[in-house]
Design a protein around this motif. Structure first.
Motif, PDB file in Angstrom:
ATOM      1  N   LEU A 256       0.377  54.251 132.430  1.00 46.83           N
ATOM      2  CA  LEU A 256       0.673  55.677 132.566  1.00 46.83           C
ATOM      3  C   LEU A 256       1.190  56.255 131.248  1.00 46.83           C
ATOM      4  CD1 LEU A 256       0.875  58.154 134.416  1.00 46.83           C
ATOM      5  CD2 LEU A 256       3.146  57.362 135.091  1.00 46.83           C
ATOM      6  N   MET A 257       2.087  55.552 130.594  1.00 43.80           N
ATOM      7  CA  MET A 257       2.672  56.058 129.358  1.00 43.80           C
ATOM      8  C   MET A 257       1.658  56.085 128.215  1.00 43.80           C
ATOM      9  SD  MET A 257       5.533  56.975 130.395  1.00 43.80           S
ATOM     10  CE  MET A 257       6.278  57.483 128.885  1.00 43.80           C
ATOM     11  N   SER A 258       0.640  55.225 128.269  1.00 41.71           N
ATOM     12  CA  SER A 258      -0.355  55.210 127.199  1.00 41.71           C
ATOM     13  C   SER A 258      -1.615  56.000 127.566  1.00 41.71           C
ATOM     14  CB  SER A 258      -0.730  53.770 126.845  1.00 41.71           C
ATOM     15  OG  SER A 258      -1.350  53.131 127.946  1.00 41.71           O
ATOM     16  N   HIS A 259      -1.628  56.602 128.755  1.00 41.45           N
ATOM     17  CA  HIS A 259      -2.790  57.391 129.180  1.00 41.45           C
ATOM     18  C   HIS A 259      -2.978  58.545 128.204  1.00 41.45           C
ATOM     19  CE1 HIS A 259      -5.265  60.070 131.662  1.00 41.45           C
ATOM     20  NE2 HIS A 259      -5.647  58.952 132.283  1.00 41.45           N
ATOM     21  N   ARG A 260      -4.200  58.786 127.787  1.00 42.90           N
ATOM     22  CA  ARG A 260      -4.452  59.775 126.729  1.00 42.90           C
ATOM     23  C   ARG A 260      -4.156  61.213 127.154  1.00 42.90           C
ATOM     24  NH1 ARG A 260      -9.307  62.540 126.782  1.00 42.90           N
ATOM     25  NH2 ARG A 260     -10.723  61.933 128.438  1.00 42.90           N
ATOM     26  N   ILE A 261      -4.200  61.515 128.445  1.00 41.70           N
ATOM     27  CA  ILE A 261      -3.917  62.879 128.912  1.00 41.70           C
ATOM     28  C   ILE A 261      -2.513  62.980 129.510  1.00 41.70           C
ATOM     29  CG2 ILE A 261      -4.597  64.677 130.552  1.00 41.70           C
ATOM     30  CD1 ILE A 261      -7.492  63.611 130.224  1.00 41.70           C
ATOM     31  N   LEU A 262      -2.162  62.085 130.407  1.00 35.85           N
ATOM     32  CA  LEU A 262      -0.887  62.179 131.114  1.00 35.85           C
ATOM     33  C   LEU A 262       0.290  61.671 130.291  1.00 35.85           C
ATOM     34  CD1 LEU A 262      -2.105  60.922 134.612  1.00 35.85           C
ATOM     35  CD2 LEU A 262      -1.961  63.280 133.782  1.00 35.85           C
ATOM     36  N   GLY A 263       0.075  60.648 129.496  1.00 34.54           N
ATOM     37  CA  GLY A 263       1.148  60.022 128.727  1.00 34.54           C
ATOM     38  C   GLY A 263       1.910  60.965 127.812  1.00 34.54           C
ATOM     39  N   PRO A 264       1.207  61.764 126.978  1.00 36.59           N
ATOM     40  CA  PRO A 264       1.945  62.663 126.081  1.00 36.59           C
ATOM     41  C   PRO A 264       2.833  63.675 126.804  1.00 36.59           C
ATOM     42  CG  PRO A 264      -0.302  62.417 125.316  1.00 36.59           C
ATOM     43  CD  PRO A 264      -0.215  61.741 126.664  1.00 36.59           C
ATOM     44  N   TYR A 265       2.410  64.164 127.958  1.00 34.58           N
ATOM     45  CA  TYR A 265       3.237  65.119 128.701  1.00 34.58           C
ATOM     46  C   TYR A 265       4.532  64.473 129.160  1.00 34.58           C
ATOM     47  CZ  TYR A 265      -0.407  68.631 128.786  1.00 34.58           C
ATOM     48  OH  TYR A 265      -1.328  69.565 128.415  1.00 34.58           O
ATOM     49  N   ILE A 266       4.428  63.236 129.669  1.00 30.38           N
ATOM     50  CA  ILE A 266       5.618  62.541 130.149  1.00 30.38           C
ATOM     51  C   ILE A 266       6.546  62.231 128.980  1.00 30.38           C
ATOM     52  CG2 ILE A 266       6.474  60.468 131.306  1.00 30.38           C
ATOM     53  CD1 ILE A 266       3.722  60.387 132.758  1.00 30.38           C
ATOM     54  N   ARG A 267       6.003  61.673 127.910  1.00 30.94           N
ATOM     55  CA  ARG A 267       6.830  61.318 126.751  1.00 30.94           C
ATOM     56  C   ARG A 267       7.494  62.546 126.130  1.00 30.94           C
ATOM     57  NH1 ARG A 267       2.306  58.047 125.768  1.00 30.94           N
ATOM     58  NH2 ARG A 267       1.595  59.502 124.170  1.00 30.94           N
TER      59      ARG A 267
ATOM     60  N   GLN B  87       7.475  54.259 123.232  1.00 25.70           N
ATOM     61  CA  GLN B  87       8.877  54.058 123.546  1.00 25.70           C
ATOM     62  C   GLN B  87       9.400  55.257 124.322  1.00 25.70           C
ATOM     63  OE1 GLN B  87      11.202  51.660 121.944  1.00 25.70           O
ATOM     64  NE2 GLN B  87       9.494  50.386 121.348  1.00 25.70           N
ATOM     65  N   ILE B  88      10.289  55.006 125.237  1.00 27.58           N
ATOM     66  CA  ILE B  88      10.900  56.072 126.023  1.00 27.58           C
ATOM     67  C   ILE B  88      12.363  56.152 125.645  1.00 27.58           C
ATOM     68  CG2 ILE B  88      11.471  56.880 128.337  1.00 27.58           C
ATOM     69  CD1 ILE B  88       9.108  55.284 129.321  1.00 27.58           C
ATOM     70  N   ASN B  89      12.834  57.346 125.393  1.00 28.18           N
ATOM     71  CA  ASN B  89      14.232  57.543 125.085  1.00 28.18           C
ATOM     72  C   ASN B  89      15.022  57.408 126.373  1.00 28.18           C
ATOM     73  OD1 ASN B  89      16.665  58.271 124.125  1.00 28.18           O
ATOM     74  ND2 ASN B  89      16.098  60.338 123.492  1.00 28.18           N
ATOM     75  N   ARG B  90      15.867  56.377 126.479  1.00 25.80           N
ATOM     76  CA  ARG B  90      16.603  56.111 127.719  1.00 25.80           C
ATOM     77  C   ARG B  90      18.070  56.522 127.603  1.00 25.80           C
ATOM     78  NH1 ARG B  90      13.096  51.616 127.467  1.00 25.80           N
ATOM     79  NH2 ARG B  90      11.675  51.618 129.208  1.00 25.80           N
TER      80      ARG B  90
END
Length: 140
Positions: free
Chosen positions: A54-65, A136-139
């Motif tokens: 999900l985090m590396s998905h080309r469409i959905l990933g950038p929105y989440i990150r 990477q996700i800022n936690r």
């Protein structure tokens, strides 16, 4: 509850949230970002493989990150969301059989409008900029 059952439940909830998030792309009154964030949360704890996908998905990933890292959403996305939401609310009010209940549709409309305009606006074409491409996700 055993750890494997909790992980299976979180993975299942992640799939449900992901499906609702994808539907939200096409249905104006169904939000996308909250469901994608919920899916990322569930997958993080239930299925590391699905979380990575999900985090590396080309469409959905950038929105989440971008959302998690506080970079906001593009102005175009804000405008499209509002341009679809208000006519949908107006149409819903038109078909509402109880006249006094029509006014209650203003509550989510105004709430979502205020929420969207308070979110940071990311410059166009800047999705997944520094920090986001590393996965990477800022936690904090």
């Amino acid at each position: 509850m055993p750890d494997t059952m909790i992980r299976a439940l979180l993975t299942f909830l992640g799939y449900v949230a992901l499906a609702l998030g994808v539907l939200g792309v096409f249905l104006p009154l169904l939000p996308t970002t909250p469901f994608l964030l919920l899916a990322a949360f569930c997958f993080l704890r239930g299925s590391p493989r699905m979380h990575a996908w999900l985090m590396s998905h080309r469409i959905l990933g950038p929105y989440i990150r971008d959302f998690q890292e506080g970079r906001g959403i593009p102005l175009r996305s804000k405008c499209i969301a509002l341009a679809l939401m208000w006519p949908s609310l107006a149409l819903s009010a038109w078909f509402m059989p109880v006249p006094w209940a029509r006014w209650f549709l203003l509550i989510p409309g105004i709430g979502v409008t205020i929420y969207l305009w308070r979110l940071p606006t990311r410059p166009a074409g800047k999705a997944g900029q520094p920090g986001a491409s590393s996965g990477q996700i800022n936690r904090e």
